[in-house]
Design a protein around this motif. Structure first.
Motif, PDB file in Angstrom:
ATOM      1  N   GLU A   1       0.820  -1.227   0.000  1.00 33.88           N
ATOM      2  CA  GLU A   1       0.000   0.000   0.000  1.00 33.88           C
ATOM      3  C   GLU A   1       0.851   1.272   0.000  1.00 33.88           C
ATOM      4  O   GLU A   1       0.315   2.375  -0.159  1.00 33.88           O
ATOM      5  N   GLY A   2       2.124   1.166   0.217  1.00 32.40           N
ATOM      6  CA  GLY A   2       2.978   2.341   0.274  1.00 32.40           C
ATOM      7  C   GLY A   2       4.002   2.219   1.386  1.00 32.40           C
ATOM      8  O   GLY A   2       4.205   1.142   1.945  1.00 32.40           O
ATOM      9  N   GLU A   3       4.667   3.319   1.734  1.00 31.65           N
ATOM     10  CA  GLU A   3       5.710   3.292   2.757  1.00 31.65           C
ATOM     11  C   GLU A   3       5.117   3.535   4.145  1.00 31.65           C
ATOM     12  O   GLU A   3       4.211   4.349   4.322  1.00 31.65           O
ATOM     13  N   VAL A   4       5.664   2.805   5.117  1.00 29.30           N
ATOM     14  CA  VAL A   4       5.241   2.905   6.513  1.00 29.30           C
ATOM     15  C   VAL A   4       6.504   2.905   7.360  1.00 29.30           C
ATOM     16  O   VAL A   4       7.517   2.300   6.983  1.00 29.30           O
ATOM     17  N   THR A   5       6.477   3.565   8.515  1.00 28.65           N
ATOM     18  CA  THR A   5       7.681   3.566   9.352  1.00 28.65           C
ATOM     19  C   THR A   5       7.979   2.156   9.851  1.00 28.65           C
ATOM     20  O   THR A   5       7.071   1.356  10.109  1.00 28.65           O
ATOM     21  N   GLN A   6       9.264   1.885   9.994  1.00 29.53           N
ATOM     22  CA  GLN A   6       9.693   0.582  10.492  1.00 29.53           C
ATOM     23  C   GLN A   6       9.095   0.305  11.870  1.00 29.53           C
ATOM     24  O   GLN A   6       8.673  -0.823  12.162  1.00 29.53           O
ATOM     25  N   ARG A   7       9.062   1.308  12.735  1.00 29.82           N
ATOM     26  CA  ARG A   7       8.521   1.105  14.083  1.00 29.82           C
ATOM     27  C   ARG A   7       7.044   0.688  14.019  1.00 29.82           C
ATOM     28  O   ARG A   7       6.613  -0.198  14.758  1.00 29.82           O
ATOM     29  N   GLU A   8       6.288   1.316  13.122  1.00 28.39           N
ATOM     30  CA  GLU A   8       4.866   0.974  13.000  1.00 28.39           C
ATOM     31  C   GLU A   8       4.694  -0.457  12.504  1.00 28.39           C
ATOM     32  O   GLU A   8       3.865  -1.213  13.022  1.00 28.39           O
ATOM     33  N   LEU A   9       5.495  -0.848  11.504  1.00 30.19           N
ATOM     34  CA  LEU A   9       5.399  -2.210  10.989  1.00 30.19           C
ATOM     35  C   LEU A   9       5.857  -3.226  12.030  1.00 30.19           C
ATOM     36  O   LEU A   9       5.287  -4.318  12.139  1.00 30.19           O
ATOM     37  N   ALA A  10       6.882  -2.883  12.799  1.00 27.89           N
ATOM     38  CA  ALA A  10       7.369  -3.790  13.839  1.00 27.89           C
ATOM     39  C   ALA A  10       6.315  -3.988  14.916  1.00 27.89           C
ATOM     40  O   ALA A  10       6.098  -5.110  15.404  1.00 27.89           O
ATOM     41  N   THR A  11       5.640  -2.914  15.301  1.00 31.28           N
ATOM     42  CA  THR A  11       4.594  -3.009  16.320  1.00 31.28           C
ATOM     43  C   THR A  11       3.427  -3.865  15.819  1.00 31.28           C
ATOM     44  O   THR A  11       2.854  -4.665  16.559  1.00 31.28           O
TER      45      THR A  11
END
Length: 530
Positions: free
Chosen positions: A399-409
């Motif tokens: 869907e696009g770019e997301v922060t690494q922290r958000e994806l990790a959570t």
């Protein structure tokens, strides 16, 4: 589409949850032999007291004669794996003269390419094949890359799990195909999420300057302005990036994990099709045969990947033939760095994190991969390898770019469910506690193994090799001061003696020319059905 995931998940969330207590694991852990005082790579032959590297079932060598590899038996408890690994370290340490086992993934001080001796396995055909294969790795990619060490984590679900999930799905098709499709689903999810394991477990953010000798195009910078160690400020696992197990030639090899047939076909063609760039290699500087063939891959193992589908092979059988015969039996995770702050490079909590990660991959929906998803996965891996402790950097999604922290959570939220299933099966809270540690590491990148290593180097003004040697000496002292029981010592001595006798028997029985032996081995790939 992975239509199985619902049934795999349903079995483990209901009556089959106890099957998680019978997960099978095996650990393969590499470690360089180095001079105890100087930290230089050992030039001595594989110690006879450790047995034959060709035939010993638990102590062998990988690329270099100096690169030990310890192999544990398969077990359904993490503790049993680690206890045996501990015994192997203690037995080996107590049989090394003025040498110790290097406790880090990136190499010690190395005196150039020729300072890395290639492993020797005797003069049998199978031993010669192993030697020539390593010659090929050396001429194709350089010896330096092959001196990197890591931990391979073998994982499989009990057969009863696959039987129950197969029945829940209606029992159509063969159980072998169902199991294989399930492991392929796990593998596809693994590729899309492996960046998180790299962040959590990566422990190779810096290298010794000697590792970069002759490399002019690297992107590392000196640590603290000194020239004895190089790093990237937010790196996690350089071992898994361009300086580590990587190959420009293999970048065009598009391996698909949507079906076992396409996986086998792709690697088979890479083994059988000549690669013009490799035709120049005929003999080594020592006058030996330079490689097994001139194809892109000499054998399957040359394909560099953070995970592999595996099946135990029969004597003389090629791995692809074994996979075609009976499908995937287990998976081999190959991206785990040696943690220099742990005596064995891995501990129970690390194993629980890996288990939870893999169970989550197993029970999650796993859409087919395509060119765009493969490119996304590769780019996310690159970003986390080079810059993973900047958890606010952006990673790619469909869907696009997301922060690494958000994806990790988000990933941790899924893993917590897998952890609760594992806790219920084992009657513990240890897996959920491991997830609490994961949460802590997501919030505190400086406390990851890579963060700790760079922190100690910078605070103490210490070179990478000095820090790694300090911890290696600490663990070596511990191994030497804890003698094995008489029964354990006898067992390992007997294994060593038996392996030497077995190698001699193999060499005495060889009556086939090596060229004929090799041609017969490669004939297996010709006979693989397309």
């Amino acid at each position: 589409m992975d239509t199985q995931a619902h049934f795999r998940r349903s079995v483990l969330e209901n009556e089959g949850i106890q099957l998680l207590s019978d997960i099978r694991r095996g650990i393969e852990k590499e470690g360089l032999r180095v001079n105890r005082d100087s930290g230089m790579l050992a030039q001595s032959p594989h110690p006879a007291a450790l047995g034959s590297a060709l035939t010993h079932g638990a102590i062998t060598t990988d690329y270099s004669e100096s690169l030990l590899e310890f192999i544990t038996p398969v077990s359904n408890t993490i503790e049993a794996n680690l206890d045996y690994l501990d015994q192997l370290h203690r037995f080996t340490a107590q049989n090394l003269d003025n040498e110790l086992i290097w406790g880090a993934s990136m190499p010690c001080i190395v005196a150039g390419e020729q300072g890395i001796p290639i492993a020797s396995y005797g003069h049998s055909n199978v031993g010669t094949m192993k030697r020539v294969y390593r010659n090929g790795l050396g001429v194709r990619y350089g010896r330096m890359m092959q001196a990197i060490a890591g931990i391979h984590y073998n994982f499989s679900m009990p057969e009863a799990f696959w039987q129950q999930a197969h029945e829940a799905a209606g029992g159509s098709g063969s159980l072998t195909d169902f199991r294989t499709e399930g492991y392929l689903g796990l593998i596809r999810n693994f590729f899309s999420r492996v960046w998180l394991l790299i962040y959590l477990l990566g422990a190779s953010p810096a290298v010794c300057a000697s590792f970069l000798a002759g490399k002019k195009d690297h992107h590392l910078i000196p640590v603290g302005g000194q020239s004895n160690s190089f790093y990237l400020p937010q790196a996690t696992a350089l071992r898994m990036g361009g300086l580590g197990y990587n190959s420009d030639a293999q970048r065009g090899l598009q391996v698909c994990y949507n079906s076992l047939k396409t996986y086998i076909s792709t690697l088979r063609e890479a083994i059988l099709t000549p690669h013009p760039a490799y035709e120049q290699y005929t003999t080594t500087a020592e006058g030996e045969q330079a490689q097994l063939n001139t194809a892109l891959l000499q054998i399957e193992n040359e394909f560099y990947s953070p995970i592999r589908p595996k099946r135990v092979t029969r004597s003389g059988e090629a791995p692809l033939v074994a996979l075609q015969r009976d499908g995937i039996e287990y998976i081999e995770v190959r991206c785990v760095d040696i943690n220099p702050f742990l005596p064995l490079g891995i501990d129970v909590e690390t194993a629980r994190i890996i288990d939870t990660f893999l169970v989550d991959c197993l029970i999650s929906d796993s859409p087919p991969c395509d060119d765009s998803s493969r490119q996304r996965d590769a780019e996310n891996l690159r970003r986390v390898v080079d810059n993973g402790r900047d958890t606010n950097q952006l990673l790619l999604t469909a869907e696009g770019e997301v922060t690494q922290r958000e994806l990790a959570t988000e990933a941790l939220s899924r893993m917590k469910h897998a952890a609760s299933l594992l806790d219920t099966a084992h009657g513990t809270t240890s897996y959920s506690q491991a997830m609490q540690q994961v949460q802590h590491l997501i919030e505190h990148p400086e406390e990851t193994p890579s963060g700790r290593l760079l922190g100690e180097m910078q605070q103490g003004g210490t070179a990478f090799w000095q820090l790694a040697l300090k911890y290696s000496k600490r663990w070596d002292k511990d191994f030497r001061e804890r003698p094995l029981t008489p029964e354990q010592s006898h067992q390992f001595r007997a294994m060593a003696e038996a392996s030497l006798a077995e190698q001699s028997a193999i060499e005495a029985a060889d009556a086939t020319r090596f060229d004929d032996f090799l041609a017969e081995f490669y004939q297996q790939y010709q006979e693989i059905s397309s």
